[in-house]
Design a protein around this motif. Structure first.
Motif, PDB file in Angstrom:
ATOM      1  N   GLU A 250      31.469  -6.577  80.359  1.00  0.00           N
ATOM      2  CA  GLU A 250      31.765  -6.144  81.730  1.00  0.00           C
ATOM      3  C   GLU A 250      31.443  -7.310  82.644  1.00  0.00           C
ATOM      4  N   ASN A 251      32.048  -7.306  83.823  1.00  0.00           N
ATOM      5  CA  ASN A 251      31.774  -8.368  84.783  1.00  0.00           C
ATOM      6  C   ASN A 251      30.329  -8.300  85.272  1.00  0.00           C
ATOM      7  N   SER A 252      29.837  -9.436  85.670  1.00  0.00           N
ATOM      8  CA  SER A 252      28.471  -9.523  86.187  1.00  0.00           C
ATOM      9  C   SER A 252      28.328 -10.842  86.911  1.00  0.00           C
ATOM     10  N   THR A 253      27.588 -10.840  87.996  1.00  0.00           N
ATOM     11  CA  THR A 253      27.189 -12.100  88.631  1.00  0.00           C
ATOM     12  C   THR A 253      25.687 -12.288  88.439  1.00  0.00           C
ATOM     13  N   ARG A 254      24.911 -11.361  89.018  1.00  0.00           N
ATOM     14  CA  ARG A 254      23.446 -11.500  89.030  1.00  0.00           C
ATOM     15  C   ARG A 254      22.840 -11.560  87.632  1.00  0.00           C
ATOM     16  N   THR A 255      23.173 -10.575  86.814  1.00  0.00           N
ATOM     17  CA  THR A 255      22.479 -10.435  85.534  1.00  0.00           C
ATOM     18  C   THR A 255      22.824 -11.594  84.595  1.00  0.00           C
ATOM     19  N   ARG A 256      24.126 -11.896  84.473  1.00  0.00           N
ATOM     20  CA  ARG A 256      24.503 -12.931  83.524  1.00  0.00           C
ATOM     21  C   ARG A 256      23.973 -14.295  83.949  1.00  0.00           C
TER      22      ARG A 256
ATOM     23  N   VAL B  91      23.150  -8.454  75.986  1.00  0.00           N
ATOM     24  CA  VAL B  91      24.417  -7.720  75.887  1.00  0.00           C
ATOM     25  C   VAL B  91      24.627  -6.786  77.078  1.00  0.00           C
ATOM     26  N   ARG B  92      25.812  -6.885  77.676  1.00  0.00           N
ATOM     27  CA  ARG B  92      26.256  -5.845  78.625  1.00  0.00           C
ATOM     28  C   ARG B  92      27.498  -5.204  78.034  1.00  0.00           C
ATOM     29  N   HIS B  93      27.523  -3.869  78.052  1.00  0.00           N
ATOM     30  CA  HIS B  93      28.640  -3.163  77.401  1.00  0.00           C
ATOM     31  C   HIS B  93      28.935  -1.873  78.169  1.00  0.00           C
TER      32      HIS B  93
ATOM     33  N   ALA C 208      21.268   2.579  80.700  1.00  0.00           N
ATOM     34  CA  ALA C 208      20.046   1.854  81.089  1.00  0.00           C
ATOM     35  C   ALA C 208      20.358   0.427  81.535  1.00  0.00           C
ATOM     36  N   HIS C 209      19.467  -0.082  82.378  1.00  0.00           N
ATOM     37  CA  HIS C 209      19.538  -1.474  82.836  1.00  0.00           C
ATOM     38  C   HIS C 209      18.088  -1.917  83.000  1.00  0.00           C
ATOM     39  N   PRO C 210      17.392  -2.098  81.861  1.00  0.00           N
ATOM     40  CA  PRO C 210      15.932  -2.262  81.948  1.00  0.00           C
ATOM     41  C   PRO C 210      15.463  -3.493  82.715  1.00  0.00           C
ATOM     42  N   THR C 211      16.187  -4.620  82.633  1.00  0.00           N
ATOM     43  CA  THR C 211      15.676  -5.783  83.376  1.00  0.00           C
ATOM     44  C   THR C 211      15.897  -5.631  84.879  1.00  0.00           C
ATOM     45  N   GLN C 212      16.902  -4.846  85.277  1.00  0.00           N
ATOM     46  CA  GLN C 212      17.063  -4.543  86.704  1.00  0.00           C
ATOM     47  C   GLN C 212      15.838  -3.769  87.200  1.00  0.00           C
ATOM     48  N   SER C 213      15.390  -2.807  86.407  1.00  0.00           N
ATOM     49  CA  SER C 213      14.226  -2.014  86.818  1.00  0.00           C
ATOM     50  C   SER C 213      12.964  -2.863  86.854  1.00  0.00           C
TER      51      SER C 213
ATOM     52  N   HIS D 147      18.704  -2.921  97.095  1.00  0.00           N
ATOM     53  CA  HIS D 147      20.030  -2.585  96.549  1.00  0.00           C
ATOM     54  C   HIS D 147      20.190  -3.456  95.309  1.00  0.00           C
ATOM     55  N   PRO D 148      20.614  -2.893  94.178  1.00  0.00           N
ATOM     56  CA  PRO D 148      20.734  -3.730  92.981  1.00  0.00           C
ATOM     57  C   PRO D 148      21.896  -4.715  93.045  1.00  0.00           C
ATOM     58  N   GLY D 149      22.850  -4.471  93.966  1.00  0.00           N
ATOM     59  CA  GLY D 149      24.041  -5.303  94.031  1.00  0.00           C
ATOM     60  C   GLY D 149      24.994  -4.949  92.890  1.00  0.00           C
ATOM     61  N   PRO D 150      26.276  -5.278  93.044  1.00  0.00           N
ATOM     62  CA  PRO D 150      26.896  -5.784  94.266  1.00  0.00           C
ATOM     63  C   PRO D 150      27.018  -4.682  95.323  1.00  0.00           C
ATOM     64  N   MET D 151      26.894  -5.075  96.608  1.00  0.00           N
ATOM     65  CA  MET D 151      26.903  -4.080  97.687  1.00  0.00           C
ATOM     66  C   MET D 151      28.308  -3.833  98.208  1.00  0.00           C
TER      67      MET D 151
HETATM   68  N1   CP Z   1      22.665  -5.569  89.510  1.00  0.00           N
HETATM   69  C1   CP Z   1      23.582  -6.023  88.631  1.00  0.00           C
HETATM   70  O1   CP Z   1      23.569  -5.657  87.449  1.00  0.00           O
HETATM   71  O2   CP Z   1      24.470  -6.915  89.154  1.00  0.00           O
HETATM   72  P1   CP Z   1      25.617  -7.652  88.325  1.00  0.00           P
HETATM   73  O3   CP Z   1      26.613  -6.611  87.903  1.00  0.00           O
HETATM   74  O4   CP Z   1      26.186  -8.679  89.273  1.00  0.00           O
HETATM   75  O5   CP Z   1      24.977  -8.273  87.116  1.00  0.00           O
END
Ligand code: CP
Length: 328
Positions: A55-61, A108-110, A136-141, A273-277
């Motif tokens: 899946e797309n990601s900016t922050r996490t990846r 992994v993001r899935h 779950a998104h444990p590192t976000q938490s 806010h976890p983003g993206p907003m």
């Molecule tokens: N918060 C978060 O998971 O952002 P991304 O989707 O940009 O990784």
């Protein structure tokens, strides 16, 4: 779903408050390293970390990549869309292929809940869940806990209001678990259509729901009243298309976080806010970029927390991690 928390980070369910606190303490040191002019340490030199994102990601990846590189690891990014997965290779064979390259960790993001557990069962590498489906998104938490702890100290007794897509949000589920484990009081608010069926506004949920003392507010004003932290969650456009929301404008009026609602929170309350907003939908632009907002700090915390997680999982040799050898 169980996993060995010394080998993988798949969910915060697997960790107790002391283990979470240990990771947050480690992240304090990592934040100092990440803030240096020359921010490079050899702690994970010789280790190979792969980010595998479906899946797309900016922050996490990006923050996992940055975290691994600051620690001296080799980080290789694999996007499902440009890998042989797009030619029909199975997830299992993809994992086996990467495994054959002697990797130390797979981040992994899935889109499917549970996919990181499947992968963890088929690799000797450490698996980090970077977000799976609605689960779950444990590192976000962890980064959310870290950010709040930096500003407000001990989390016990703090009132955390989470507003938004409770039904589908992996961040909501992980944050409820994380903040409750650390002794905070959590209250949630959202349209009834975005609440699980058995959750009634105005009620307190007990253990049978998997949460303890989880307050379901009647409306967002009740949720934010006296809150130490207000967290707005992203409203996904597809919720409106699926009939969960009347319109984004109505959502913004009834559940959006704005200056009037922030004024109802505790003095000095944090806005997260976890983003993206979606500015102007779940969060008004003036508060998103205002003095109470710690949204950019959440992103900075993400690098430090992910450094702590990668170090905890990868610092030992592969054989030691798998219980067959001595430590480095
Ligand atoms: N918060 C978060 O998971 O952002 P991304 O989707 O940009 O990784």
């Amino acid at each position: 779903m169980m996993a060995d928390p010394r080998r993988h980070l798949l969910d915060l369910d697997d960790l107790d408050a002391l283990e979470i606190e240990g990771l947050l303490n480690s992240a304090e040191g990592m934040l100092e390293i990440a803030g240096r002019d020359v921010r490079k340490t050899p702690a994970l030199r010789g280790k190979t970390i792969i980010t595998l994102f479906f899946e797309n990601s900016t922050r996490t990846r990006v923050s996992f990549e940055q975290a691994g590189k600051i620690l001296g690891a080799d980080v290789i990014n694999v996007a499902a869309s440009t890998s042989s997965l797009s030619k029909g290779e199975s997830l299992l064979n993809t994992v086996k292929t990467l495994e054959a390259m002697q990797i130390d960790a797979l981040v992994v993001r899935h889109p499917h809940s549970g996919a990181p557990y499947f992968i963890a069962n088929h690799t000797d590498a450490s698996v980090v869940n970077a977000g799976d489906g609605t689960h779950a998104h444990p590192t976000q938490s962890l980064l959310d806990l870290f950010t709040v702890r930096k500003h407000l100290g001990d989390l016990a007794g703090k009132r955390i209001a989470i507003v938004g897509d409770i039904l589908y949000s992996r961040v909501a589920r992980s944050d409820i678990i994380a903040f409750q484990k650390m002794g905070a009081e959590v209250v949630v608010s959202c349209p009834n259509t975005l609440l699980p069926d058995e959750w009634q506004p105005g009620s307190i949920l007990g253990q049978q729901t998997g949460f303890e003392n989880l307050e379901i507010a009647r409306n967002v004003d009740e949720a934010v009243e006296g809150a130490d932290v207000v967290m707005a969650l992203r409203i996904q456009q597809e919720r409106q298309e699926a009939g969960h929301l009347p319109s984004l404008r109505e959502y913004s009026d009834r559940w959006g976080i704005n200056s009037r609602r922030m004024a109802m929170a505790h003095d000095g309350a944090l806005l997260m806010h976890p983003g993206p907003m979606n500015e102007g939908v779940e969060i008004a632009s003036d508060v998103a970029h205002g003095v109470q907002s710690v949204i950019e700090e959440q992103v900075r915390s993400g690098v430090a927390v992910r450094m702590a997680v990668l170090y905890a999982l990868c610092a030992r040799s592969r054989s030691a991690r798998n219980g067959a050898g001595t430590e480095n």
